[in-house]
Design an enzyme around this catalytic site. Structure first.
Site, PDB file in Angstrom:
ATOM      1  N   THR A  68       0.906  -1.227   0.030  1.00  0.00           N
ATOM      2  CA  THR A  68       0.021  -0.036  -0.206  1.00  0.00           C
ATOM      3  C   THR A  68       0.791   1.121   0.044  1.00  0.00           C
ATOM      4  O   THR A  68       1.784   1.197   0.949  1.00  0.00           O
ATOM      5  CB  THR A  68      -0.754  -0.003   1.394  1.00  0.00           C
ATOM      6  N   GLU A 106      -5.562  -3.928   2.274  1.00  0.00           N
ATOM      7  CA  GLU A 106      -5.617  -4.655   3.208  1.00  0.00           C
ATOM      8  C   GLU A 106      -6.687  -5.826   3.131  1.00  0.00           C
ATOM      9  O   GLU A 106      -6.669  -6.609   4.047  1.00  0.00           O
ATOM     10  CB  GLU A 106      -5.555  -4.018   4.434  1.00  0.00           C
ATOM     11  N   LYS A 157     -11.767  19.531  10.458  1.00  0.00           N
ATOM     12  CA  LYS A 157     -12.103  19.546  11.982  1.00  0.00           C
ATOM     13  C   LYS A 157     -12.443  21.277  12.125  1.00  0.00           C
ATOM     14  O   LYS A 157     -11.451  22.027  12.056  1.00  0.00           O
ATOM     15  CB  LYS A 157     -10.930  18.935  12.734  1.00  0.00           C
ATOM     16  N   TRP A 182     -16.860  18.051  13.081  1.00  0.00           N
ATOM     17  CA  TRP A 182     -16.439  17.357  11.864  1.00  0.00           C
ATOM     18  C   TRP A 182     -17.244  17.650  10.413  1.00  0.00           C
ATOM     19  O   TRP A 182     -18.417  17.385  10.705  1.00  0.00           O
ATOM     20  CB  TRP A 182     -16.377  15.682  12.072  1.00  0.00           C
TER      21      TRP A 182
HETATM   22  P1  AMP Z   1      -6.261   1.222  -1.132  1.00  0.00           P
HETATM   23  O1  AMP Z   1      -5.455   0.311  -0.211  1.00  0.00           O
HETATM   24  O2  AMP Z   1      -5.319   2.127  -1.955  1.00  0.00           O
HETATM   25  O3  AMP Z   1      -7.032   0.467  -2.361  1.00  0.00           O
HETATM   26  O4  AMP Z   1      -7.094   2.577  -0.589  1.00  0.00           O
HETATM   27  C1  AMP Z   1      -7.992   1.801   0.359  1.00  0.00           C
HETATM   28  C2  AMP Z   1      -8.981   3.362   0.734  1.00  0.00           C
HETATM   29  O5  AMP Z   1      -9.386   3.845  -0.522  1.00  0.00           O
HETATM   30  C3  AMP Z   1      -9.994   3.296   1.573  1.00  0.00           C
HETATM   31  O6  AMP Z   1      -9.601   2.849   3.039  1.00  0.00           O
HETATM   32  C4  AMP Z   1     -10.884   4.307   1.496  1.00  0.00           C
HETATM   33  O7  AMP Z   1     -10.393   5.424   2.080  1.00  0.00           O
HETATM   34  C5  AMP Z   1     -10.724   4.384  -0.016  1.00  0.00           C
HETATM   35  N1  AMP Z   1     -11.989   3.877  -0.679  1.00  0.00           N
HETATM   36  C6  AMP Z   1     -12.155   2.480  -1.244  1.00  0.00           C
HETATM   37  N2  AMP Z   1     -13.390   2.483  -2.074  1.00  0.00           N
HETATM   38  C7  AMP Z   1     -13.983   3.509  -1.460  1.00  0.00           C
HETATM   39  C8  AMP Z   1     -15.125   4.021  -1.743  1.00  0.00           C
HETATM   40  N3  AMP Z   1     -16.029   3.517  -2.608  1.00  0.00           N
HETATM   41  N4  AMP Z   1     -15.696   5.423  -1.105  1.00  0.00           N
HETATM   42  C9  AMP Z   1     -14.979   6.143  -0.578  1.00  0.00           C
HETATM   43  N5  AMP Z   1     -13.313   5.553  -0.192  1.00  0.00           N
HETATM   44  C10 AMP Z   1     -13.196   4.475  -0.841  1.00  0.00           C
END
Ligand code: AMP
Length: 544
Positions: free
Chosen positions: A185, A331, A440, A445
């Site tokens: 990540t 993850e 914030k 929030w």
């Molecule tokens: P990644 O590990 O790079 O795929 O990023 C994961 C993160 O992407 C999550 O923790 C969210 O913050 C964001 N994310 C994934 N899907 C969505 C969604 N449908 N709406 C909003 N945020 C999302």
């Protein structure tokens, strides 16, 4: 007393065997650097994966070794997925869009011994190679005829390697907990973290993704994954397609090219596609400017960042395409929630329909969700209380690769997603923000995602982002950053007036800035970090 059922390991190898026997003749179509449209069948893919396994053995790859890939979505990458993981080695998919320093860190942390790369990334590897002491072999994913010139000593050609390798290979019996894939990540702080997927987790994830009420993808679909194979295994689509026998259409390096995507969709009869919102916004822009209407596409699954409701409605109204909003993370393999509307959706009032559609959906069986407050107390699923979103389940990571301790896991094994969310009584989860993106303001929030959704519903807006900027009295206040729709120049006052009545007055952004485009991360999401840096010294208008 224990049950008396067989304990057959859930492995990618079993998936491959199943596909070879039951739908070996299903098609895989790919755009590649050396062939505009390559087509063959699953059986061909697995036959070549066997040659690849022999080649890996010849190169000295041992079980558990990390073998890296730096490649777009195409058939050769698919062969690597199976050939590497089913040999007992670990397929380490690397994101070529990362910064050079991040790549060096990741390669060295993983200690990749072998790297398979698309030809276009070779100049990058030539530059990085002196800093990668563990890397013994670099193989270019191309034919002998298309092999690029390179100063790298001992460079190998993929097609030559396969042609010279034996076609017979006995896949080893692997324990289902064996590591199959590694993906880092790219967190905004600290070093990237390695998520190490087991065979079992990937198979269970494929089962879950294949449920009728998950991604709504079945054997009868033709699927175009526009989510890269270097990012969370293209959301597990390669395994799902292998399990169900789905025709796969792979866009190769043409991921962000609306024209190519539309042509592939129409020519190959694509019915379902998956990708991040920026990909769909790009495709929509192309469809609008060309006046084209897609012939066969029915569903797009969208995730990775919040999908604006306006984008979903545009696809439905202009193209007759339904958008399925889903949420997940590297993850979580990644499927966590999928937005399947309730059966009475059509009878619900329009605002309730909008609320449901904009939400990230309900947890897919296998994963559990909870939201907690600052003291770790569980919050109710009332659609109002929001807190840190935690998840657990058999395809959620329980630690990071070569990292002794992670703060992300609590004592009970729940993983803290870093997202802030509400969950309503029906289980519809709505992400209000990443923890670090929440604005914030005076102890309250404000959800940047909610404000972005409203901004995106303004007809003169093509893209929108909201960040918190420093305010002397309120700590932070929202700043709206807009990319205007082509040919439009909306006035800041009009844009702000658009929020009135849609959100509490004190949540309305204090100012608007206009940009040519929004900066993106290596995974195609709007980079709030870059925006915060860009507007770090922003001075809000004195009236705020
Ligand atoms: P990644 O590990 O790079 O795929 O990023 C994961 C993160 O992407 C999550 O923790 C969210 O913050 C964001 N994310 C994934 N899907 C969505 C969604 N449908 N709406 C909003 N945020 C999302």
């Amino acid at each position: 007393m224990q049950g008396l059922m067989m304990n057959v390991p859930l492995t990618i190898t079993a998936l491959m065997r199943h596909a070879e026997r039951l739908h070996g003749d299903q098609e895989i179509v790919s755009v590649t650097a050396d062939a505009p449209l390559h087509r063959y069948r699953f059986a061909d893919c697995f036959a070549r994966a066997r040659r690849l396994a022999n080649a890996l053995a010849q190169l000295g790859v041992q079980p558990g070794d990390r073998v890296a890939t730096l490649a777009w979505n195409d058939y050769r990458h698919l062969e690597l997925y199976f050939g590497i993981s089913c040999s007992g080695a670990i397929c380490h998919t690397v994101n070529p869009r990362l910064f050079a320093e991040q790549l060096v860190w990741i390669f060295n942390h993983a200690e990749d011994r072998v790297l398979f790369t698309d030809p276009m990334f070779l100049p990058l590897i030539e530059k990085l190679k002196p800093q990668l002491p563990a890397l013994e072999h670099v193989i270019v994913l191309t034919s002998a005829a298309a092999m690029p010139q390179s100063a790298l000593p001992g460079l190998l050609c993929y097609e030559t390697l396969l042609a010279e390798s034996d076609s017979e290979f006995d896949w080893p019996m692997l324990d289902e907990e064996t590591a199959a894939v590694l993906c880092y990540t790219s967190g905004t702080t600290g070093h990237p973290k390695g998520v190490l997927y087991s065979h079992r987790a990937l198979v269970l994830h494929a089962y879950a993704a294949g449920l009728p009420d998950a991604l709504r993808i079945t054997r009868d679909d033709t699927v175009l994954p526009v989510v890269p194979m270097f990012h969370v295994n293209a959301w597990g689509v390669p395994y799902l397609a292998t399990m169900l026998g789905i025709k796969l259409v792979m866009p190769g390096p043409k991921m962000g090219d609306g024209e190519t995507l539309a042509r592939l969709m129409d020519d190959e009869g694509v019915t379902a596609a998956l990708g991040v919102p920026t990909v769909w916004q790009g495709l929509l822009n192309y469809l609008r400017s060309s006046g084209r209407r897609l012939k066969t596409l029915k569903n797009i699954a969208v995730g990775g960042s919040a999908c604006p409701l306006a984008l979903m409605k545009a696809f439905e109204e202009e193209q007759g395409v339904w958008t399925l909003h889903a949420w997940g993370m590297t993850e979580t393999s990644p499927l966590g929630t999928a937005n399947i509307p309730p059966s009475n959706f059509a009878e619900l009032p329009p605002e309730e329909q909008d609320f449901i559609r904009a939400s990230q959906g309900r947890p897919v069986f296998g994963v559990e969700l909870k939201i907690v407050d600052g003291q770790g107390r569980t919050l109710p699923w009332d659609g109002r209380a929001f807190g840190a979103l935690k998840i657990r389940g058999p395809w959620v990571c329980r630690g990071y690769y070569r990292m002794a301790h992670s703060d992300a896991h609590d004592a009970d094994g729940w993983f803290d997603t870093g997202d802030v969310a509400t969950i309503d009584p029906r289980g519809y989860m709505t992400i209000t923000d990443r923890t670090k993106d929440v604005i914030k303001s005076g102890g309250e929030w404000i959800s940047s995602i909610e404000l972005e959704n409203i901004a995106m519903s303004h007809p003169q807006v093509a893209a929108a982002a909201v960040i918190g900027v420093h305010h002397p009295k309120w700590d932070e206040r929202p700043l709206l950053i807009i990319v205007s729709a082509p040919g439009e120049s909306p006035a800041a006052a009009d844009l702000l007036a658009h929020f009135a009545g849609r959100v509490a007055d004190w949540m309305i952004p204090d100012a608007v800035e206009f940009a040519e485009e929004l900066p993106l991360t290596a995974t195609g999401k709007v980079s709030k970090l870059t925006l915060r840096e860009r507007y770090a010294d922003y001075v809000l208008p004195p009236t705020a």
